[in-house]
Design an enzyme around this catalytic site. Structure first.
Site, PDB file in Angstrom:
ATOM      1  CG  ASP A   1      24.769 -10.788   3.710  1.00 23.56           C
ATOM      2  OD1 ASP A   1      24.303 -11.578   4.508  1.00 23.56           O
ATOM      3  OD2 ASP A   1      24.785 -10.203   2.685  1.00 23.56           O
TER       4      ASP A   1
ATOM      5  CG  MET B   1       6.548   4.271   4.809  1.00 23.97           C
ATOM      6  SD  MET B   1       6.367   3.582   6.690  1.00 23.97           S
ATOM      7  CE  MET B   1       7.714   1.877   6.190  1.00 23.97           C
ATOM      8  CD  GLU B   2       9.208   6.320   0.185  1.00 26.65           C
ATOM      9  OE1 GLU B   2       8.276   6.079  -0.333  1.00 26.65           O
ATOM     10  OE2 GLU B   2       8.499   7.072   1.457  1.00 26.65           O
TER      11      GLU B   2
ATOM     12  CG  LEU C   1      -2.101  -1.499   1.006  1.00 23.55           C
ATOM     13  CD1 LEU C   1      -2.862  -1.053   2.148  1.00 23.55           C
ATOM     14  CD2 LEU C   1      -2.515  -1.415   0.025  1.00 23.55           C
ATOM     15  CB  CYS C   2       4.179   2.152  -0.138  1.00 25.59           C
ATOM     16  SG  CYS C   2       5.559   2.682   1.053  1.00 25.59           S
ATOM     17  CG  HIS C   3       1.292   6.168  -2.304  1.00 25.37           C
ATOM     18  ND1 HIS C   3       0.825   6.336  -1.472  1.00 25.37           N
ATOM     19  CD2 HIS C   3      -0.200   6.534  -3.514  1.00 25.37           C
ATOM     20  CE1 HIS C   3      -0.859   6.752  -1.315  1.00 25.37           C
ATOM     21  NE2 HIS C   3      -1.127   6.734  -2.188  1.00 25.37           N
TER      22      HIS C   3
END
Length: 161
Positions: free
Chosen positions: A128, A113-114, A75-77
């Protein structure tokens, strides 16, 4: 309590319609940490990690991750980012690397969010690339520090670290 923006009237998940929102300059800063043994931090600081320049690889991974955020988070644009910056600070006193990100755009929705995704993937990449030397590393404290733009204007979180 405010209505949930990602749920429709029937309670189903729904992408927020931003069609009518004004285009404004927006930016967000996020931060996180990866704690490790002093020996591991020294290897990174001295450029002696067996897998090479882990900070350079983690920086690229964080930038790429921010650009892929809408493919990772439902649902993230999808956004046309104009800037993504990922920086590192080696904190010898606390035995950790501080990861900072900045995302910017001119658009109809925010970039928190980005910015969070950039920090998260940069931290995962460091883990990692260093896990063979230090499998007990800990990723922690990922949060939004600040956002600007949109109808809510400027918001800044409390600075506790």
């Amino acid at each position: 309590m405010a209505a949930l923006s990602h749920v429709d009237s029937q309670g189903k998940a729904s992408m927020v319609d931003v069609t009518e929102k004004e285009v404004t300059q927006r930016q967000a800063r996020a931060q996180g940490f990866i704690a490790m043994r002093p020996e591991t931090l020294a290897l990174i600081s001295d450029g002696q990690m067996p897998k090479g320049d882990v900070l350079a690889v983690a920086r690229i991974a964080g930038i790429q991750a921010a650009k892929q955020c809408s493919n990772l988070i439902p649902l993230c644009h999808p956004l046309m980012l104009s800037k993504v910056q990922v920086d590192f600070h080696i904190d010898h006193d606390r035995q950790r690397i501080v990861i900072d990100s900045l995302c910017k755009l001119a658009g109809q929705t925010g970039v928190e969010m980005e910015a969070l995704t950039a920090v998260s993937v940069a931290a995962l990449t460091l883990f990692d690339m260093c896990k063979a030397v230090d499998p007990d590393m800990r990723i922690d404290g990922i949060r939004v520090l600040e956002k600007q733009g949109g109808k809510t204007g400027h918001w800044q979180g409390k600075q506790d670290d």
